[in-house]
Design a protein around this motif. Structure first.
Motif, PDB file in Angstrom:
ATOM      1  N   VAL A 162      -3.846   1.821  -7.837  1.00  0.00           N
ATOM      2  CA  VAL A 162      -3.432   2.949  -6.885  1.00  0.00           C
ATOM      3  C   VAL A 162      -4.941   4.051  -7.018  1.00  0.00           C
ATOM      4  O   VAL A 162      -5.273   4.577  -5.773  1.00  0.00           O
ATOM      5  N   LYS A 210       0.792  -1.315  -0.102  1.00  0.00           N
ATOM      6  CA  LYS A 210       0.000   0.086   0.049  1.00  0.00           C
ATOM      7  C   LYS A 210       0.812   1.245   0.063  1.00  0.00           C
ATOM      8  O   LYS A 210       0.566   2.321  -0.634  1.00  0.00           O
ATOM      9  N   GLU A 211       1.932   1.132   0.851  1.00  0.00           N
ATOM     10  CA  GLU A 211       2.859   2.479   0.922  1.00  0.00           C
ATOM     11  C   GLU A 211       3.422   2.933  -0.566  1.00  0.00           C
ATOM     12  O   GLU A 211       3.478   3.818  -0.922  1.00  0.00           O
ATOM     13  N   GLN A 265      -9.132   6.633   0.470  1.00  0.00           N
ATOM     14  CA  GLN A 265      -8.693   7.815   1.461  1.00  0.00           C
ATOM     15  C   GLN A 265      -9.657   9.212   0.974  1.00  0.00           C
ATOM     16  O   GLN A 265      -9.946   9.740   1.981  1.00  0.00           O
ATOM     17  N   VAL A 297      -6.737   2.480  -4.085  1.00  0.00           N
ATOM     18  CA  VAL A 297      -6.315   2.870  -2.759  1.00  0.00           C
ATOM     19  C   VAL A 297      -6.610   4.319  -2.639  1.00  0.00           C
ATOM     20  O   VAL A 297      -6.923   4.907  -1.519  1.00  0.00           O
ATOM     21  N   LEU A 298      -6.336   5.330  -3.498  1.00  0.00           N
ATOM     22  CA  LEU A 298      -6.655   6.779  -3.407  1.00  0.00           C
ATOM     23  C   LEU A 298      -7.839   7.012  -3.214  1.00  0.00           C
ATOM     24  O   LEU A 298      -8.455   7.864  -2.516  1.00  0.00           O
ATOM     25  N   LEU A 341       0.870   4.041  -2.837  1.00  0.00           N
ATOM     26  CA  LEU A 341       0.380   5.601  -2.651  1.00  0.00           C
ATOM     27  C   LEU A 341       1.421   6.488  -2.951  1.00  0.00           C
ATOM     28  O   LEU A 341       1.268   7.776  -3.095  1.00  0.00           O
ATOM     29  N   SER A 342       2.750   6.047  -3.176  1.00  0.00           N
ATOM     30  CA  SER A 342       3.829   6.666  -3.491  1.00  0.00           C
ATOM     31  C   SER A 342       4.181   7.044  -5.000  1.00  0.00           C
ATOM     32  O   SER A 342       4.709   7.764  -5.700  1.00  0.00           O
TER      33      SER A 342
END
Length: 791
Positions: free
Chosen positions: A761, A688-689, A768, A764-765, A692-693
């Motif tokens: 991606v 996930k990190e 949030q 995941v975005l 997110l990058s």
């Protein structure tokens, strides 16, 4: 007797009915009726002798008398006269006694003038008991008793009248007859005794005459015995002399040869015919049988006969040896068909291995000269004698064509060898066993030669091997000329293909002659040497050609096709392989045998072509190498003996094809603007990190993604055509298409990875911040669209 029976019926009529029933039961043998038996008491004893005879007749009826009882009275049927019966028996005597007793009782009663009382018990009891006892005794007798039947038959045969006198005198008459019969027998025996006395006197007289004859014979025997002994001795001596004469005659016939037979064996004036071989066989048998004489105590005779026989046999074998040599000289050596007489002589001469080998050497030497002269005539057309033969076309007329020249010489040699073998095959194959037996017999008769043969390693005779050796010796002179002529041809021509064709032709005939003559023949050794010489010449010419190529400057053609020197080399290789394809070797042996040829005629050209690729860049280097390999593969593929080399070439083609695939793949990545994106995603994982990058990376900024998407859209319509243009110099369009398809597939796989990353991606975005702008909006292409455009 009929009158007596009439009186008997009158007496029965006077009595009561109970008496009649008792008599009937007595006649029928029924003793179970006790009442009738008890009624016997009432029967009065005043019966006469005829009444006693009545009882006898009643008992006799079951054995031959038929009785019948009628309504008005009783009738008896008497058996006919002349019936044969047995002599009187004790039972008949008992019946007679019974009759006498009854008659006597009645007579006594009548003389006293009173009837015996009937009813008083005290008087009738003894009488009734006596009568009952007699009746019981009569009834107890068996009806099947032959004595009773014989007694009645004798009584009937007397023809007696039934009266009192006859009944009284019956016993006396019978006894009288018996006495008279005995007297007759005694008188007859008296006559027999007198005859026996006369016979005894005659026998005594004969015995006396025999004794007299014995005395005379003994005296004569004593006088003749010395004479017989002397005669027997003389006969015995005569038989011994005759046996010795027969033995001597048989010995001379078997062991002694006549002068005529000796002349037939040893005299050169006598022909070698069937009579000679017959006498020779007899002499060999005499020599063999002399071993029996040597086993006796006196060996002198055996030694003398064996010495004389051996001398005669040696002379016979020498005569046979000289005769065979003369026959060989007069033999038509152009067509050496050995007739039956020579074959038979050789079989017999084989028993002397040294003479037999000398004959074969003489024959081989003669045949060698003849075949050498014939080969010279075939080469030049001029016979050894100097007379021209217009019918013979010289082989040297085709000397300008080396291959045909060598082939004609080898063909003539093969034809002559086959003819020679067929001519001699009759002797060594069909009759090889007989020759082998003769040679073995000769070795056994010459132990010193057998020892030398064992030292030299000589084994048993082999007809096929001897035939091959003799034929090889016959063509030895031809082999020398052949080796010289073919060697000159090989050395005088410097054409690579021609040298190999000659070598292959020599290999073909070498295999043929090895089957015909076997290994180790002189001709085979000559052909092997010539073949090796031709191969050396071929390899030398190939090395010179490769060295000349290395000295010349070679450049890669503009179309990246096979260079000229490689095409020339492949053309030569094609001719070589077509020539080698006609050989008789098996597939595996041919493949192994052709590897040295490939090493000399193929590998140097391929190495030279590979050397030229060092100055080329990718993809030209791979395309040029593949083009050369494809050209070589098309040349080698039609032949089965190049499978191993074809497999190696296919591996090399696949290796170079892998290089082209990588080149095409890089071309698609670089020109589609996906290379920066793929490089940016390469170090990231699926965490996930890392996901997110991704939006913070420069290549994933909206403007960068928009430019990349625009570049991809501009590249995709002509991507496949542009990629194929990179391989347009590859001479295999199928291989070019396959390489491009594999590279396009890898490019599509990479695009799918980018698409998946972008989708992850965005997810995941979105978790949030739901108002987040999706990256797919800036990079909308899908993998399905990419595959359609690149298909």
């Amino acid at each position: 007797m009929i009158q007596g029976f009439g009186r008997w019926q009158q007496a029965i009529a006077a009595n009561d009915a109970s008496r009649l029933r008792i008599l009937l039961h007595l006649r029928e043998g029924n003793i179970s009726r006790i009442k009738e038996i008890e009624a016997i008491r009432d029967i009065r004893p005043q019966v006469n002798l005829f009444e006693g005879i009545r009882v006898t007749w009643v008992l006799w009826m079951p054995f031959g008398v038929k009785a019948g009882v009628k309504a008005g009275g009783n009738d008896l049927q008497v058996p006919p006269r002349g019936c044969r019966h047995s002599p009187p028996s004790p039972i008949l005597n008992r019946l007679i006694m019974t009759s006498d007793y009854v008659a006597a009782r009645k007579s006594s009663s009548l003389d006293h003038g009173f009837e015996p009382p009937i009813s008083p018990t005290n008087l009738q009891a003894p009488r009734n008991n006596s009568l009952a006892t007699k009746v019981t005794s009569i009834l107890s007798a068996s009806y099947a008793d032959s004595e009773i039947r014989d007694a009645l038959a004798l009584l009937d045969a007397q023809n007696l009248e039934n009266n009192a006198e006859t009944r009284r005198q019956l016993r006396l008459d019978v006894q009288k007859e018996v006495i008279e019969s005995n007297g007759d027998i005694i008188r007859e025996f008296g006559h027999v005794a007198e005859q026996l006395k006369r016979i005894g006197l005659t026998i005594a007289s004969l015995n006396q005459g025999c004794e007299e004859m014995k005395r005379h014979i003994s005296a004569a025997h004593r006088e003749i015995t010395p004479v017989l002994e002397e005669a027997s001795e003389l006969v015995k001596q005569k038989n011994q002399v005759e046996a010795k004469q027969q033995l001597l005659k048989a010995f001379n016939t078997h062991f002694i040869m006549s002068d005529n037979d000796i002349a037939i064996l040893t005299s050169t004036a006598e022909p070698v015919n069937d009579r000679f071989f017959t006498v020779l066989a007899r002499g060999k048998k005499i020599q063999t049988d002399c071993e029996i004489l040597l086993g006796t105590e006196t060996q002198r005779l055996g030694f003398e006969i064996m010495e004389q026989t051996s001398k005669n046999l040696n002379g016979a074998f020498q005569k046979l040896y000289r005769w065979i040599q003369r026959e060989f000289k007069s033999l038509n050596l152009e067509n050496p068909q050995i007739n039956s007489s020579i074959r038979r002589a050789l079989r017999v001469l084989a028993e002397r291995p040294s003479l037999f080998q000398s004959c074969l050497d003489f024959f081989a030497e003669a045949r060698e000269h003849v075949l050498s002269d014939a080969f010279y005539t075939a080469l030049t057309g001029a016979p050894v004698g100097g007379e021209e033969e217009s019918s013979v076309k010289p082989i040297e007329l085709v000397a300008h064509d080396p291959l045909r020249y060598v082939g004609d010489m080898l063909a003539w040699t093969h034809s002559a060898t086959v003819s020679e073998r067929e001519a001699l095959e009759v002797l060594f194959i069909s009759e090889g066993d007989e020759i082998a037996k003769g040679i073995q017999a000769g070795r056994d008769s010459e132990p010193w030669n057998r020892i030398s043969d064992e030292d030299d390693g000589v084994s048993d005779f082999d007809g096929l091997k001897a035939l091959n050796e003799l034929v090889d010796r016959d063509v030895t002179g031809v082999a020398r000329v052949l080796r010289q002529r073919i060697g000159q041809v090989v050395q005088s021509h410097e054409e690579t293909i021609m040298a190999y064709k000659i070598a292959n032709l020599l290999n073909f005939y070498r295999i043929t002659f090895s089957k015909l003559l076997g290994d180790g023949s002189v001709l085979l050794e000559s052909l092997t040497t010539l073949e090796e010489s031709a191969l050396r010449q071929f390899r030398s010419l190939m090395r010179d050609h490769v060295a000349s190529l290395q000295g010349d400057r070679q450049v890669v053609p503009q179309n990246l096709g096979p260079p000229d020197f490689l095409q020339v080399g492949l053309k030569q290789l094609t001719a070589i392989m077509k020539t080698y394809d006609t050989s008789f070797a098996s597939v595996d042996a041919r493949e192994a045998g052709f590897l040295p040829i490939l090493t000399e005629s193929f590998d140097p050209f391929m190495k030279r072509a590979e050397y030229l690729t060092k100055d080329l860049e990718t993809p030209a280097r791979a395309i040029f190498a593949i083009n050369c390999l494809l050209a070589a593969r098309s040349v080698l593929a039609p032949f089965e003996f190049t499978k191993e080399r074809l497999n190696d070439m296919q591996d090399s083609i696949e290796e170079y094809a892998t290089t082209l695939i990588e080149y095409q793949y890089s071309f698609l990545r670089n020109n589609s603007a996906l290379q920066p994106i793929l490089q940016a995603l390469a170090p990231l994982s699926d965490s996930k990190e890392d996901l997110l990058s991704i939006p913070s990376l420069e290549t994933f900024q909206p403007d960068a993604l928009t430019l990349a998407s625009q570049a991809l859209d501009d590249f995709l319509p002509s991507a496949l055509i542009d990629a194929m243009e990179n391989l347009n110099l590859l001479q295999s369009s199928r291989l070019a298409r396959e390489v491009t398809e594999v590279a396009a597939e890898k490019f599509c796989d990479d695009f799918e990875k980018i698409e998946e990353k972008l989708v992850e991606v965005d997810e995941v975005l979105r978790e949030q911040d739901e108002e987040h702008t999706s990256l797919r909006k800036f990079f909308p292409r899908t993998s399905g669209e990419i595959r359609v455009l690149l298909s």
